[in-house]
Design a protein around this motif. Structure first.
Motif, short mmCIF file in Angstrom:
data_model
loop_
_atom_site.label_atom_id
_atom_site.label_comp_id
_atom_site.label_asym_id
_atom_site.label_seq_id
_atom_site.Cartn_x
_atom_site.Cartn_y
_atom_site.Cartn_z
N ALA A 204 -1.72 4.63 6.25
CA ALA A 204 -0.74 4.98 5.22
C ALA A 204 0.42 4.00 5.17
O ALA A 204 0.90 3.63 4.09
CB ALA A 204 -0.23 6.39 5.47
N SER A 205 0.88 3.55 6.33
CA SER A 205 2.02 2.65 6.37
C SER A 205 1.70 1.31 5.71
O SER A 205 2.49 0.78 4.92
CB SER A 205 2.45 2.42 7.83
OG SER A 205 3.51 1.49 7.90
N ARG A 208 1.33 1.84 1.86
CA ARG A 208 2.63 2.07 1.24
C ARG A 208 3.44 0.79 1.14
O ARG A 208 4.07 0.51 0.11
CB ARG A 208 3.40 3.13 2.03
CG ARG A 208 4.74 3.50 1.40
CD ARG A 208 5.36 4.72 2.09
NE ARG A 208 5.52 4.52 3.52
CZ ARG A 208 4.79 5.12 4.44
NH1 ARG A 208 3.84 5.98 4.09
NH2 ARG A 208 4.99 4.89 5.74
N GLY A 222 -6.61 4.71 -0.71
CA GLY A 222 -5.77 5.71 -0.09
C GLY A 222 -6.23 6.22 1.26
O GLY A 222 -7.35 6.03 1.70
N VAL A 223 -5.29 6.89 1.88
CA VAL A 223 -5.54 7.59 3.14
C VAL A 223 -6.45 8.79 2.86
O VAL A 223 -6.39 9.39 1.79
CB VAL A 223 -4.20 8.06 3.73
CG1 VAL A 223 -4.41 8.93 4.96
CG2 VAL A 223 -3.34 6.85 4.07
N CYS A 254 -12.37 6.99 6.62
CA CYS A 254 -11.45 7.67 5.70
C CYS A 254 -12.09 8.86 5.01
O CYS A 254 -11.38 9.71 4.45
CB CYS A 254 -10.90 6.69 4.66
SG CYS A 254 -12.17 5.93 3.61
N GLU A 309 -4.02 12.47 8.82
CA GLU A 309 -5.34 11.86 8.86
C GLU A 309 -5.56 11.46 10.32
O GLU A 309 -5.08 10.42 10.77
CB GLU A 309 -5.42 10.63 7.95
CG GLU A 309 -6.81 10.00 7.95
CD GLU A 309 -6.86 8.65 7.23
OE1 GLU A 309 -7.92 8.34 6.65
OE2 GLU A 309 -5.86 7.92 7.26
N THR A 335 -4.76 13.92 -0.04
CA THR A 335 -4.39 12.56 -0.41
C THR A 335 -5.19 12.04 -1.60
O THR A 335 -5.15 10.84 -1.89
CB THR A 335 -4.59 11.62 0.80
OG1 THR A 335 -5.94 11.74 1.26
CG2 THR A 335 -3.63 11.96 1.92
#
Length: 413
Positions: A204-205, A208, A222-223, A254, A309, A335
Motif C-alpha cells: 500500500a505504501s 500510494r 491495488g492492495v 494479492c 492485507e 480494497t
C-alpha cells in the motif's frame, strides 16, 4: 546511466517495437524463455545472494517466498513467455469501425503505449512477466525492482536483453533501473514526456507514493484485502474447502483471502469445521467475540485487523447478521480487488455481485482465481483496482492505447 538517458533509449526502442511484426515479437519471447531455462544456474546463484541477504536482514517469510526462485519457478516463468507468444497480438486490432455518412472510413485501432515504467517489490518473476507483456504489446519496459532482489533482477534482465537482441529487436526494449537509491524512483516518476505510463506493483505504501507523487500517468494496481462471505444458504463442505483454498493456496499473493465473513444463520454449522481446518493449516484467526466463542485459539480482532492485507498465515473473521451487513463491511474495509460469496441462493449471489464494488467478484469460487493466467490472458502486469482504462487482471490489450485512423478520398470539411 541516468534514468532520463535510459528513458530516451527506451523511447528509441519503443519506436522499433511499435512496427515489429507478431512473428518477430513472438520469436523474441520464445528466445527469452529458452535463454532463461538455459541460464537457470546463474539466475539461481544470483537469487541465492539476494535470499541470503534477505534472511540476514530479517525479511519476513512472505517476502522471502516472493523473492525465492528455484528451477521449477524459473521454468514456470519461461513457460508463461511461451504461452504469451501463442496469444493474439493486440497491436493493430480494430476496436470499432464504420463508414460515416460522408463516406469517410473510421477505424479505432490498438497501439502500444510506448514506454512503460514498472515499480515493484521483491518479485523477480515480475521482471520477466513485465518485460514479456510489454514486448508482446509493442512497449519498451523500464523496470525498477526492489534492492532486495537486485542481484536476481540484474541476472534476469541480462539474460532477457541478450535474447531480445539475438532475435533482432533492440536490447533497450528491456532495461533495469538502479535499485540502490530511491533517486531512480523519483526520476522515473518525474519523467513525463519520456515515460508514457507508470505501473506500481507492491504494498500500500509504495502504491500510494507513486499515485500521489508521480507526474507520469499511473495505472493503480491495488492492495488485496480480499473477503470471502459465507451466506446463510451456503453448502458447508464446499464453503470450508473454498475458504481454505482462498487463504492457504499461497499466502503471499494479492488475491489471497484476508477476511472471512460468516452469516449468523450458518455460523453454528460452518465455523467449527472451518476454524479447525484453518488451525490445522497453521493459520491464526483474528476474530470477533462471536467467532471466539467457537474456539479458544481465536485471537481478538481489532479494527486494524479487518483492514489488513496480511500476506501471511493470518485471517480476520467476523459474524454478520445479513448480506447487507457483509456488503457494508466490505465497503468499509475492502480494497476493490476481489470479493467472493459462497451461496446456493441465486438471488443472494445476484445481490452481492450487483452491490459489491470490486475489480473481480467470485460466486462459489476461490479469490485465488483473479489472475491473468487463470482468466486465459497469459501473464499479467498486475491487477488494476482503478476504474479508468483498465480494471482487474491487466493482460495484453490493457497494455495498449488506441488511435483513430480516418481514410478519405480527398474529403473536405
Amino acid at each position: 546511466m541516468s534514468v532520463v538517458e535510459q528513458a530516451r533509449r527506451a523511447r528509441d526502442a519503443a519506436a522499433e517495437l511499435a512496427v515489429a511484426t507478431r512473428t518477430v515479437k513472438d520469436a523474441a519471447l520464445v528466445a527469452m524463455a529458452d535463454a532463461l531455462v538455459a541460464r537457470t544456474p546463474e539466475i539461481l546463484a544470483a537469487n541465492e545472494t539476494d535470499l541470503a541477504a534477505g534472511r540476514e536482514a530479517g525479511l519476513s517469510a512472505a517476502v522471502l517466498d516472493r523473492l525465492a526462485l528455484d528451477a521449477g519457478r524459473v521454468a514456470g516463468i519461461a513457460d508463461a513467455l511461451r504461452q504469451m507468444a501463442a496469444l493474439p497480438d493486440p497491436v493493430g486490432e480494430v476496436v470499432r469501425g464504420s463508414t460515416l455518412p460522408n463516406g469517410l472510413e473510421l477505424r479505432q485501432i490498438r497501439v502500444p503505449f510506448g514506454v512503460v515504467g514498472i515499480i515493484y517489490e521483491a518479485r523477480p518473476n515480475v521482471t520477466v512477466d513485465a518485460a514479456g507483456i510489454c514486448l508482446k504489446s509493442g512497449n519498451a519496459a523500464l523496470l525498477r525492482g526492489s534492492s532486495s532482489a537486485a542481484h536476481s533482477n540484474a541476472a534476469l534482465v541480462a539474460v532477457l536483453r541478450d535474447a531480445v537482441a539475438g532475435a533482432g529487436l533492440p536490447a533497450d526494449a528491456v532495461q533495469l533501473l538502479d535499485a540502490s537509491s530511491r533517486d531512480s524512483v523519483k526520476e522515473l516518476m518525474r519523467a513525463r514526456g519520456l515515460v508514457d505510463v507508470l505501473i506500481p506493483r507492491g504494498g500500500a505504501s509504495l502504491i500510494r507514493t507513486v499515485v500521489e507523487e508521480s507526474t507520469v500517468p499511473v495505472i493503480e494496481t491495488g492492495v488485496g484485502n480480499c473477503h470471502v462471505y459465507v451466506d446463510a444458504a451456503a453448502d458447508v463442505a464446499k464453503a470450508v474447502a473454498v475458504t481454505l483454498n482462498a487463504k492457504t493456496q499461497r499466502l503471499s499473493t494479492c488475491n489471497t483471502a484476508e477476511s472471512l465473513l460468516v452469516h449468523a444463520g450458518i455460523a453454528d454449522a460452518f465455523l467449527p469445521p472451518v476454524l479447525a481446518a484453518l488451525a490445522e493449516a497453521g493459520v491464526t484467526v483474528h476474530g470477533s467475540p462471536e467467532v471466539a466463542a467457537y474456539s479458544a485459539a481465536v485471537v481478538p480482532a481489532t479494527e486494524e485487523d479487518y483492514a489488513t492485507e496480511y500476506l501471511s498465515a493470518d485471517i480476520s473473521v467476523a459474524v454478520v447478521d445479513s448480506l447487507d451487513a457483509a456488503v457494508a463491511h466490505i465497503r468499509r474495509f475492502g480494497t476493490g480487488h476481489t470479493e467472493a460469496i459462497l451461496t446456493d441462493s441465486a438471488s443472494a449471489a445476484r445481490d452481492f455481485v450487483a452491490r459489491v464494488d470490486a475489480a473481480a467478484v467470485m460466486v462459489n469460487a476461490s479469490t485465488r482465481f483473479t489472475d491473468g493466467g487463470e482468466f486465459g490472458f497469459g501473464a499479467e502486469i498486475g491487477i488494476s483496482t482503478q476504474k479508468l482504462h483498465a480494471r482487474g487482471p491487466m493482460g495484453l490489450p490493457e497494455l495498449t492505447s488506441t488511435k483513430y485512423v480516418v481514410t478519405g478520398d480527398g474529403h473536405l470539411r
